[in-house]
Write a protein that holds these residues in place. Structure first.
Motif, PDB file in Angstrom:
ATOM      1  N   GLY A   1       0.751  -1.187  -0.024  1.00 56.12           N
ATOM      2  CA  GLY A   1      -0.058   0.047  -0.087  1.00 56.12           C
ATOM      3  C   GLY A   1       0.921   1.584  -0.071  1.00 56.12           C
ATOM      4  N   LEU A   2       1.790   1.335   0.724  1.00 55.32           N
ATOM      5  CA  LEU A   2       2.747   2.332   0.952  1.00 55.32           C
ATOM      6  C   LEU A   2       3.483   2.552  -0.463  1.00 55.32           C
ATOM      7  CD1 LEU A   2       4.276   2.039   4.484  1.00 55.32           C
ATOM      8  CD2 LEU A   2       2.788   4.090   3.800  1.00 55.32           C
ATOM      9  N   ASN A   3       3.694   1.598  -0.999  1.00 51.31           N
ATOM     10  CA  ASN A   3       4.365   1.521  -2.428  1.00 51.31           C
ATOM     11  C   ASN A   3       3.682   2.223  -3.378  1.00 51.31           C
ATOM     12  OD1 ASN A   3       6.710   1.055  -4.170  1.00 51.31           O
ATOM     13  ND2 ASN A   3       5.343  -0.344  -5.098  1.00 51.31           N
ATOM     14  N   LEU A   4       2.224   1.951  -3.427  1.00 58.88           N
ATOM     15  CA  LEU A   4       1.404   2.409  -4.270  1.00 58.88           C
ATOM     16  C   LEU A   4       1.044   3.890  -4.392  1.00 58.88           C
ATOM     17  CD1 LEU A   4      -1.324  -0.793  -4.592  1.00 58.88           C
ATOM     18  CD2 LEU A   4       0.421   0.213  -6.381  1.00 58.88           C
TER      19      LEU A   4
ATOM     20  N   HIS B   1      11.550   2.898   2.385  1.00 57.32           N
ATOM     21  CA  HIS B   1      11.988   2.704   3.542  1.00 57.32           C
ATOM     22  C   HIS B   1      10.964   3.231   4.640  1.00 57.32           C
ATOM     23  CE1 HIS B   1      15.910   1.985   1.822  1.00 57.32           C
ATOM     24  NE2 HIS B   1      16.161   3.119   1.396  1.00 57.32           N
ATOM     25  N   LEU B   2      10.187   3.760   4.341  1.00 55.62           N
ATOM     26  CA  LEU B   2       8.836   4.377   5.045  1.00 55.62           C
ATOM     27  C   LEU B   2       8.143   3.093   5.680  1.00 55.62           C
ATOM     28  CD1 LEU B   2       7.484   6.560   6.571  1.00 55.62           C
ATOM     29  CD2 LEU B   2       5.898   6.755   4.528  1.00 55.62           C
TER      30      LEU B   2
ATOM     31  N   GLY C   1       7.903  -0.760  12.402  1.00 51.96           N
ATOM     32  CA  GLY C   1       8.260  -0.318  13.646  1.00 51.96           C
ATOM     33  C   GLY C   1       7.440   0.210  14.712  1.00 51.96           C
ATOM     34  N   LEU C   2       6.700   1.264  14.104  1.00 47.40           N
ATOM     35  CA  LEU C   2       5.919   1.922  14.877  1.00 47.40           C
ATOM     36  C   LEU C   2       4.511   0.836  15.227  1.00 47.40           C
ATOM     37  CD1 LEU C   2       5.516   5.378  13.112  1.00 47.40           C
ATOM     38  CD2 LEU C   2       6.431   4.761  15.365  1.00 47.40           C
ATOM     39  N   PHE C   3       4.309   0.057  14.182  1.00 51.89           N
ATOM     40  CA  PHE C   3       3.081  -0.814  14.617  1.00 51.89           C
ATOM     41  C   PHE C   3       3.532  -1.752  15.728  1.00 51.89           C
ATOM     42  CE2 PHE C   3       0.858  -4.837  12.754  1.00 51.89           C
ATOM     43  CZ  PHE C   3      -0.242  -4.351  13.331  1.00 51.89           C
TER      44      PHE C   3
END
Length: 330
Positions: free
Chosen positions: A290-293, A299-300, A306-308
C-alpha cells in the motif's frame, strides 16, 4: 463460553485484533488508491509474501522454544546453492526433473544439517542460541561467498518457473507452498508430541527435564526442522529469482522476528500460534504494498512496521494491566 472466547481458545487471543487491523489496513489503502484492491496488486502480494512467510515459520519454532535462529537467511541461501550445484552438474538449463528432485533433497539435507549442528551445540554445550546462530550465520555467509566468489549462480531449467511464477487454479504456486507449510506447522505444534515438547521447553526447560522430557533431542529437532523450512524458502527463492546469491533476502531477517512478535509469539518462549503470525505477515505485506502504491519512500514501510510493533506491545501491555486490575477487583 462466548463466541469470542471460543475463537480465542482455538485460534489465539491475537486473532480478532489482527483481523480487525487487517480490515482497517485494506480499507485505508483501498480509499487511498484504486490500485490497491486490483487483481494485479493482490496477485503481486501473493507472490511476494511466501518467501518472507517461509522464513518466518523457520524463525517461529526456535522463538517458541525460548531461542532464536539468526542464520535462517544464510541457511536458505546455502540450501539454494546446493540445489544450484546439482542442477549445474546435470546441464543447468537442460537439467531434468530428476536432477531438480535430487538437488532439492540435497538442499533440505544442507538446511537440516546446519540446523542440527546449531541445535546440538545449544543442547549439549549449553551455549546461548543467539551466539550459536550468529556463529552459524557468519560461517554460512563466508562459505557461500567462497563457493560463489561473491557472484550469482544462474541458468536453471525452465520448468522451475512454475514453482516461482506459476499458478494453480488462480493461486500462486509459492503461496500454495507457504500455506501448506503453515498448515503442517500448525498441526505439528498442536497435534504432535514434538509440538508439545516445544512449548514445554519454551515455558521452562528445567521443569521439562525434571518431568522426563528429552530436552536435548527436542532442541536438536527444533533447529533441524527450522533448517528444513529454510531450505524450502531457498528453493522458492531460486525459482523466483532464477538465480542464487549469498545475499538474497538479507533484509528479511529482522522482519521475520517482527512478524513473530506481532503475531503474539512470546519473545521468552512457550506461547504462540501459527494463524496470528500468518495474519501478521499479511498485514506487513499489505502495508508495504500500500505504501509503495501511494508513492511513499520504500524505507517508510520499515518505519511503519516498527511503529506498529510499538503500538501492539503498548496495547498488549494495557490489556494485561486491565486484566490484572479486574482480577484484583474480583
Amino acid at each position: 463460553m462466548t463466541l469470542r472466547d471460543r475463537i480465542n481458545a482455538v485460534f489465539g487471543a491475537e486473532t480478532l485484533p489482527l483481523l480487525a487491523f487487517l480490515a482497517l489496513v485494506f480499507l485505508a489503502f483501498s480509499l487511498a488508491t484504486p490500485l490497491f484492491l486490483t487483481g494485479a496488486n493482490l496477485r503481486s502480494m501473493a507472490f511476494q509474501l511466501p518467501v518472507l512467510g517461509l522464513l518466518t515459520l523457520a524463525m517461529l519454532v526456535p522463538i517458541l522454544s525460548g531461542g532464536l535462529n539468526l542464520a535462517i537467511i544464510y541457511q536458505a541461501n546455502i540450501s539454494g546453492l546446493a540445489l544450484a550445484w546439482v542442477l549445474i552438474q546435470f546441464g543447468g538449463p537442460d537439467a531434468g526433473i530428476g536432477a531438480f528432485v535430487l538437488g532439492a533433497a540435497l538442499a533440505m539435507l544442507a538446511g537440516a544439517a546446519s540446523g542440527a549442528v546449531m541445535g546440538a551445540v545449544v543442547a549439549y554445550v549449553g551455549a546461548h542460541p543467539i551466539l550459536v546462530s550468529l556463529a552459524m550465520m557468519i560461517f554460512l555467509q563466508g562459505l557461500g561467498e567462497f563457493l560463489t566468489r561473491g557472484g550469482d549462480i544462474s541458468g536453471f531449467p525452465d520448468f522451475m518457473n512454475v514453482l516461482g511464477h506459476g499458478s494453480l487454479v488462480g493461486i500462486p504456486v509459492p503461496m500454495i507452498v507457504f500455506l501448506l507449510a503453515a498448515i503442517v506447522w500448525h498441526v505439528m505444534l498442536k497435534r504432535t508430541r514434538h509440538g508439545f515438547s516445544v512449548y514445554m521447553v519454551g515455558s521452562n526447560i528445567r521443569a521439562s527435564e525434571y518431568s522426563g522430557l528429552n530436552t536435548r533431542r527436542t532442541l536438536v529437532m527444533i533447529y533441524a526442522i527450522s533448517g528444513i523450512i529454510c531450505a524450502i524458502a531457498g528453493i522458492v527463492m531460486a525459482a523466483r529469482f532464477n538465480s542464487v546469491r549469498v545475499g538474497h533476502g538479507e533484509a528479511l531477517l529482522l522482519v521475520t522476528v517482527l512478524a513473530c512478535f506481532l503475531g503474539g509469539i512470546d519473545p521468552f518462549g512457550g506461547f504462540g500460534r501459527v494463524l496470528p503470525v500468518v495474519l501478521a505477515l499479511i498485514i506487513l505485506q499489505a502495508l508495504s504494498s500500500g505504501l509503495n502504491l501511494i508513492g511513499a519512500n520504500q524505507h517508510l514501510s520499515v518505519a511503519v512496521w516498527g511503529l506498529f510493533l510499538i503500538a501492539v506491545m503498548a496495547l498488549r501491555r494495557a490489556g494485561g494491566w486491565r486484566r490484572d486490575r479486574r482480577r484484583k477487583g474480583a
